[in-house]
Design a protein around this motif. Structure first.
Motif, PDB file in Angstrom:
ATOM      1  N   UNK A  45       0.845  -1.194   0.000  1.00 24.17           N
ATOM      2  CA  UNK A  45       0.000   0.000   0.000  1.00 24.17           C
ATOM      3  C   UNK A  45       0.880   1.245   0.000  1.00 24.17           C
ATOM      4  N   UNK A  46       1.909   1.236   0.842  1.00 23.39           N
ATOM      5  CA  UNK A  46       2.825   2.373   0.926  1.00 23.39           C
ATOM      6  C   UNK A  46       3.740   2.446  -0.296  1.00 23.39           C
ATOM      7  N   UNK A  47       4.276   1.275  -0.678  1.00 28.06           N
ATOM      8  CA  UNK A  47       5.223   1.255  -1.798  1.00 28.06           C
ATOM      9  C   UNK A  47       4.574   1.792  -3.067  1.00 28.06           C
ATOM     10  N   UNK A  48       3.381   1.275  -3.394  1.00 24.59           N
ATOM     11  CA  UNK A  48       2.733   1.656  -4.648  1.00 24.59           C
ATOM     12  C   UNK A  48       2.322   3.130  -4.627  1.00 24.59           C
ATOM     13  N   UNK A  49       1.899   3.604  -3.447  1.00 22.79           N
ATOM     14  CA  UNK A  49       1.537   5.026  -3.354  1.00 22.79           C
ATOM     15  C   UNK A  49       2.784   5.885  -3.582  1.00 22.79           C
ATOM     16  N   UNK A  50       3.885   5.476  -2.990  1.00 21.01           N
ATOM     17  CA  UNK A  50       5.134   6.207  -3.173  1.00 21.01           C
ATOM     18  C   UNK A  50       5.569   6.197  -4.633  1.00 21.01           C
ATOM     19  N   UNK A  51       5.476   5.036  -5.276  1.00 18.12           N
ATOM     20  CA  UNK A  51       5.845   4.948  -6.699  1.00 18.12           C
ATOM     21  C   UNK A  51       4.969   5.865  -7.544  1.00 18.12           C
ATOM     22  N   UNK A  52       3.686   5.964  -7.169  1.00 18.01           N
ATOM     23  CA  UNK A  52       2.772   6.850  -7.906  1.00 18.01           C
ATOM     24  C   UNK A  52       3.244   8.296  -7.804  1.00 18.01           C
ATOM     25  N   UNK A  53       3.618   8.669  -6.589  1.00 16.79           N
ATOM     26  CA  UNK A  53       4.108  10.039  -6.385  1.00 16.79           C
ATOM     27  C   UNK A  53       5.368  10.278  -7.212  1.00 16.79           C
ATOM     28  N   UNK A  54       6.276   9.295  -7.207  1.00 18.08           N
ATOM     29  CA  UNK A  54       7.508   9.430  -7.980  1.00 18.08           C
ATOM     30  C   UNK A  54       7.199   9.578  -9.469  1.00 18.08           C
ATOM     31  N   UNK A  55       6.309   8.746  -9.956  1.00 21.66           N
ATOM     32  CA  UNK A  55       5.970   8.728 -11.385  1.00 21.66           C
ATOM     33  C   UNK A  55       5.339  10.043 -11.818  1.00 21.66           C
ATOM     34  N   UNK A  56       4.435  10.573 -10.958  1.00 25.07           N
ATOM     35  CA  UNK A  56       3.691  11.778 -11.348  1.00 25.07           C
ATOM     36  C   UNK A  56       4.358  13.052 -10.851  1.00 25.07           C
ATOM     37  N   UNK A  57       5.359  12.905  -9.985  1.00 22.50           N
ATOM     38  CA  UNK A  57       5.926  14.096  -9.361  1.00 22.50           C
ATOM     39  C   UNK A  57       4.931  14.776  -8.433  1.00 22.50           C
ATOM     40  N   UNK A  58       3.873  14.075  -8.088  1.00 22.00           N
ATOM     41  CA  UNK A  58       2.881  14.629  -7.167  1.00 22.00           C
ATOM     42  C   UNK A  58       1.796  15.435  -7.857  1.00 22.00           C
TER      43      UNK A  58
END
Lengths: 511, 324
Positions: free
Chosen positions: B138-151
Motif C-alpha cells: 500500500x505504501x510502496x505503490x503510493x510512493x511509486x505513484x508520487x515518484x511517477x507523477x511528481x505529485x
C-alpha cells in the motif's frame, strides 16, 4: 473424625464414569480411587482413555455419566478453574504457559496480586514466586520469560503453578515425555516431597520403568474400561503389559494371504530430521520393503516416529529426509506431494478433520480433490464426471450420505473417513499409506474399513497401516514393524507377532 | 420440513432481500431514486468497486487479504496516463517511444499484475502474513505513484481514453460493460475451473489441500496477481472518467472493497463465499451511498451509517452460520 480407623479414605473417587463422543464410547463404567500421600499411576495404551478420564476429573469435559467425589462429596466441575479452586489441578502434556511472559506473570495469571491502588504488586508476587522456585530446586530469577527456559524447567514452572493453588490432587500427564534424565530425577524428588506432604498425585506415563520407581498404586485402562488396580509392590512388568493388552480378539478378521513376491516399495536407511531441531531425529535409520498385496503394520507408542515414516515417503519433509526410496525397483526422489501422487502413493492422514477434508465442502468436491485433472478438460471441471466419480465411491465403500452434494462436515466420523479414502482411491494408487485409519469411528464402520483394506490388498495394492490398536494390526498385517524412539525395534511376521511381544518392543528404551 | 426450507431460502437470499427493501424504501422517500439516470449513475459508480472486489473476493477466499488495491489502482492509472501522454523517452539513446491507447492500457494492467505478483511472491516465498505484505505494498505503490507523477495530476488524455470511463455502448455505460464481463469471467472461474476449486480448498483447509497435492504457492501467487491486475483495470477506468490520473486516486478503496466482500457473505477466514455475493455487497454499499446523498444526509453521518451496515451484515452472517 477422618482417622477413625486405619483404612485410608480416598481423597478423590471416580464412580462408574462413562463418556461418549458422538456415539463412540471413550470411557465405559470406569472406577478410580486416588489416595492422599500416594502416587497413583494410570496405565494404558494410546487411546485407552487415560487423557479423557483426566480431563473429566479436572473439569475440561463437564458432561459425562457417573460421579466424581472429592472427599466423599459429589462434585461437578464446569471448567478447570473450578476444579483448581477445589484443589484438583492438572498439568497437561502440552504446556499451558504464555511464552513471552515471565515466570512470575505465568504463575499468577488470573490470580494476580494487586496493591491498594489496584496495580500489580510485583514485589509480593516475585517474592512468593522465588520461594516456590527454590522449593522446586530451580535457581532462576522469577522475572525470566518462560520461553528462555528448557522444556523440563517449564514443566517445573507448571508444577509451581499447581503448588501455588495449594492442590490436593495433582494430575501429571506424561510429565517426562520431553525432559532429560537429570530433570526426571529432580521431578521425582519433588513428587516425593509433595507425597510426603499428603498431596495425592496421579501420574500418567508410558514408561513402565519410571512407574516402578515412583508410583505406589496402579490402575489400568484398556479400551475405555477399568482393567484392574492395586499396589505397585508385588506386580511385575509382564503382568502390567498383560493387563494393558490382553484382550481377546473380538473382531474375527483374518487377512487372506494375498501377498505376492513382487516388491513395490523399498525403503532403505530412512532418516528424518526434526525441521525445528536438526539434532532431533524423528525417524532414525529405518529400512523395510513392501510387496504387492501386502499389508505392513507399523506400531509403536505416540511419538515413536510412525506418522513421520509415512509422511517422509509422501514427500512432506523434502529438506530433512535422507535414505533411499525405491518404487517398483527404481529409486525415486520424492520432493513434494505431487511427486508421490505421480508415483502412485496415497496417504490417508491421521487427523481427517485437520488434514484430510475441507469440512465445508461437499462429498463430491472432497472426493475429487486429488484427482481433479482426471475429470477436467482444459482445466474446466466436468461436473457430471465429478458426480459420477463420487457416486462410484459412495457405492463402493457404502458411504452413508444423503447425496454427493452433502457437506462432508455433517457426516459421522466413519463416513468422513470413507470420503478421505475415496479421495485417495480416486488417484489409482499402487501404494496406500493409512495413518490410524479407524481412529474415533464406531465398530460397524471399523469392520467395513477392515474389509475394504483387505479387498484392496487382494487387488494387489501395497498397504502400510499405522495403528495404535494392536488387535487391528495383528488381524490385518502380513508383517509388522515396531518403532521405539524413532528406531526400528522389531520386524515381525504375522505368525510370530503377539500383543505382548509388540508391546515389549515398543516399550524398549534406548540403551 | 417446509419451514426449514423457507428459512434456508431466507438466509440464501438475504442480500437480495435487503437490496430490494432498500430500493423500495428509497423509491418511496425520494423522487429522484428510481429514474434511469440515477440507476445508471449508481451502476457506473459501483463498477470500479465491483472490479476491485472481484479480486478481493478471490484473495479472501484463500484466507488472505489485500490492502494494496487502492494504491495499485493509482499507480496503474498514472502509468497508463503517463505512457499515453508522454510515451517513454530515453535521452541518452536519443530514443522516443510513443504508445497507442492499447499499448498504454496493457502497460497499466501489467503494472497492476506485476505488483500483485510481488504481493504473492513475498507472501508465499517469505511467509509474510498477507496483512503485512499488502500493507507494505500500500505504501510502496503510493510512493511509486508520487515518484511517477511528481505529485501532480496527469491530465488531457484525449477522447478515446475518455470513452472507457464515460462512453456508452448499446445503451449501457462502458464501465458497467467492463465490470459485467469481469464478473462473468470470475463466476466461471470460481465455479467451473480447477483453479477456482483450488482457491476454495486452500481457504477451507490449507493442510488438506497441501496433502492433496495442490500447488498452494502457485495458486496464491496467481490469485494476488489477478487482484493486482483488476486493481490496474480499475485504475484505468478511474483515470479515464476524470480524464486525469490523480496521485491520490483510490485512497481508501481497499476498505470499500473489503466491505463489499464481507457484506456479500464471504468469510474472512476463507473457503466460503461467492462472486455474486460480493456484487450484491457492492450494490448495497453503492445504493446506500446514493440514497443517503439523495436524502441529504450529512456526509459525516453517511460514514457512521455505512460502518453500522458492515457490522450488521457480519453479525447476521455469524448468526446464520450457527443456524446451519
Amino acid at each position: 473424625m477422618e482417622k477413625q480407623n486405619n483404612i485410608p479414605r480416598p481423597v478423590l473417587e471416580v464412580r462408574n464414569i462413562s463418556k461418549d463422543f458422538s456415539g463412540v464410547y471413550a470411557l465405559q463404567n470406569v472406577d478410580l480411587e486416588i489416595f492422599p500421600g500416594e502416587v497413583t499411576a494410570i496405565i494404558g495404551e494410546n487411546g485407552a482413555g487415560k487423557s479423557t478420564l483426566m480431563k473429566i476429573i479436572s473439569g475440561v469435559y463437564p458432561e459425562y455419566e457417573g460421579d466424581v467425589l472429592l472427599n466423599s462429596e459429589k462434585v461437578a466441575f464446569n471448567n478447570p478453574k473450578e476444579a483448581g479452586e477445589q484443589g484438583v489441578v492438572i498439568i497437561h502434556q502440552e504446556l499451558n504457559l504464555v511464552p513471552h511472559l515471565s515466570i512470575t506473570e505465568n504463575l499468577f495469571l488470573g490470580i494476580e496480586k494487586t496493591n491498594r491502588l489496584g496495580l500489580l504488586d510485583y514485589a509480593a508476587m516475585n517474592k512468593q514466586a522465588k520461594a516456590l522456585l527454590s522449593r522446586l530446586h530451580l535457581d532462576i530469577s522469577p522475572s525470566t520469560p518462560v520461553n528462555q527456559l528448557r522444556v523440563g524447567q517449564q514443566q517445573l514452572v507448571e508444577i509451581a503453578k499447581a503448588l501455588l493453588l495449594d492442590s490436593k490432587v495433582l494430575i501429571m500427564d506424561e510429565p517426562t515425555s520431553a525432559i532429560s534424565d537429570q530433570e526426571v530425577e529432580l521431578l521425582f524428588k519433588i513428587i516425593r516431597e509433595l507425597r510426603s506432604k499428603g498431596v495425592a498425585i496421579v501420574y500418567i506415563s508410558h514408561k513402565l520403568n519410571e512407574l516402578f520407581e515412583i508410583a505406589d498404586r496402579y490402575s489400568v485402562l484398556r479400551d475405555g474400561r477399568s482393567m484392574g488396580s492395586g499396589q505397585m509392590k508385588g506386580v511385575t512388568h509382564d503382568q502390567l503389559i498383560q493387563l494393558m493388552v490382553g484382550r481377546d480378539l473380538t473382531n474375527s478378521f483374518q487377512k487372506a494371504n494375498t501377498m505376492s513376491t513382487t516388491e513395490v516399495l523399498r525403503v532403505e536407511n530412512l532418516t528424518v530430521q526434526n525441521p525445528q531441531n536438526k539434532n532431533d531425529l524423528l525417524v532414525d535409520d529405518v529400512s523395510f520393503t513392501l510387496h504387492e498385496g501386502e499389508i505392513l503394520g507399523i506400531c509403536g507408542l505416540m511419538g515413536a516416529g510412525r506418522t513421520e515414516v509415512l509422511e517422509a515417503i509422501f514427500g512432506l519433509y523434502p529438506k530433512h529426509v535422507s535414505g533411499k526410496i525405491s518404487i517398483g525397483g527404481k529409486e525415486l526422489k520424492i520432493r513434494r506431494v505431487n511427486d508421490a501422487i505421480a508415483a502412485g502413493i496415497a496417504l490417508v492422514p491421521e487427523d481427517r478433520k485437520l488434514q484430510g477434508l475441507v469440512l465445508n465442502m461437499s462429498v463430491a468436491k472432497n472426493t475429487s480433490m486429488a484427482s481433479l485433472e482426471q475429470i477436467s478438460s482444459f482445466s474446466f471441471i466436468r461436473k457430471k464426471k465429478e458426480e459420477e466419480l463420487s457416486e462410484l465411491f459412495i457405492k463402493k465403500l457404502s458411504t452413508k450420505v444423503a447425496s454427493s452434494n452433502q457437506t462432508v462436515g455433517k457426516l459421522s466420523g466413519g463416513n468422513q473417513q470413507k470420503v478421505v479414502i475415496a479421495k485417495w482411491l480416486a488417484t489409482n494408487p499402487r501404494i496406500l499409506l493409512l495413518d490410524e485409519p479407524t481412529r474415533g469411528i464406531d465398530v460397524g464402520a471399523k469392520s467395513e474399513i477392515y474389509r475394504l483394506i483387505n479387498e484392496l490388498a487382494a487387488q494387489g495394492m501395497g498397504i502400510i497401516m499405522v495403528s495404535s490398536e494392536l488387535p487391528e494390526i495383528l488381524a490385518l498385517s502380513d508383517n509388522i514393524l515396531v518403532l521405539s524412539e524413532s528406531r526400528l525395534a522389531a520386524t515381525l511376521s504375522r505368525t510370530e507377532a503377539t500383543e505382548e511381544i509388540i508391546m515389549k518392543a515398543a516399550l524398549k528404551e534406548k540403551e | 420440513m417446509n419451514t426449514v426450507t423457507l428459512k434456508q431460502n431466507l438466509i440464501k437470499f438475504q442480500s437480495i432481500i435487503a437490496l430490494a427493501a432498500m430500493c423500495i424504501a428509497l423509491s418511496l422517500l425520494s423522487d429522484r431514486f428510481l429514474t434511469p439516470e440515477n440507476t445508471w449513475n449508481v451502476m457506473r459508480q459501483i463498477s470500479v468497486n465491483v472490479i476491485i472486489s472481484v479480486g478481493m473476493t478471490l484473495v479472501i477466499l484463500t484466507g488472505g487479504i489485500d490492502l494494496s488495491v487502492g494504491s495499485i489502482l493509482a499507480l496503474a492509472g498514472a502509468v497508463t496516463a503517463g505512457m499515453l501522454k508522454f510515451g517513454a523517452e530515453f535521452t541518452d539513446a536519443n530514443l522516443y517511444i510513443g504508445f497507442t491507447l492499447l499499448g498504454a492500457l496493457i502497460g497499466g494492467t501489467l503494472t497492476g499484475t506485476l505488483l500483485g505478483w510481488f504481493n504473492g511472491f513475498t507472501i508465499t516465498r517469505f511467509k509474510v502474513p498477507p496483512f503485512v505484505a499488502t500493507l507494505a505494498m500500500l505504501t510502496i505503490a503510493r510512493g511509486l505513484t508520487m515518484l511517477w507523477t511528481g505529485g501532480f495530476p496527469i491530465t488531457g488524455l484525449g477522447d478515446n481514453m475518455a470513452f472507457i470511463g464515460t462512453g456508452w455502448l448499446l445503451g449501457i455505460p462502458m464501465p458497467v460493460w467492463i465490470s459485467a464481463i469481469i464478473v462473468l469471467a470470475a463466476v466461471v472461474l470460481t465455479n467451473q475451473t480447477m483453479l477456482g476449486r483450488h482457491i476454495y480448498a486452500i481457504g477451507g483447509n490449507e493442510t488438506a489441500a497441501r496433502l492433496s497435492g495442490l500447488k498452494i504457492k502457485r495458486i496464491k501467487t496467481i490469485v494476488y496477481s489477478i487482484a493486482g491486475a483488476l486493481a490496474g483495470i480499475g485504475g484505468i477506468i478511474v483515470t479515464s472518467r476524470l480524464d486525469s490520473a490523480q496521485p491520490n486516486a483510490g485512497f481508501g478503496f481497499e476498505l470499500d472493497s473489503i466491505a463489499a466482500v464481507v457484506i456479500g457473505g464471504t468469510s474472512l477466514s476463507g473457503g466460503k463465499g461467492t462472486i455474486m455475493g460480493t456484487v450484491q455487497g457492492a450494490l448495497i454499499i453503492g445504493i446506500l451511498n446514493n440514497g443517503l446523498v439523495l436524502l441529504n444526509v450529512s456526509p459525516f453521518w453517511q460514514q457512521v451509517i455505512k460502518g453500522f451496515v458492515i457490522l450488521l451484515a457480519v453479525v447476521i452472517e455469524k448468526f446464520n452460520s450457527k443456524e446451519e
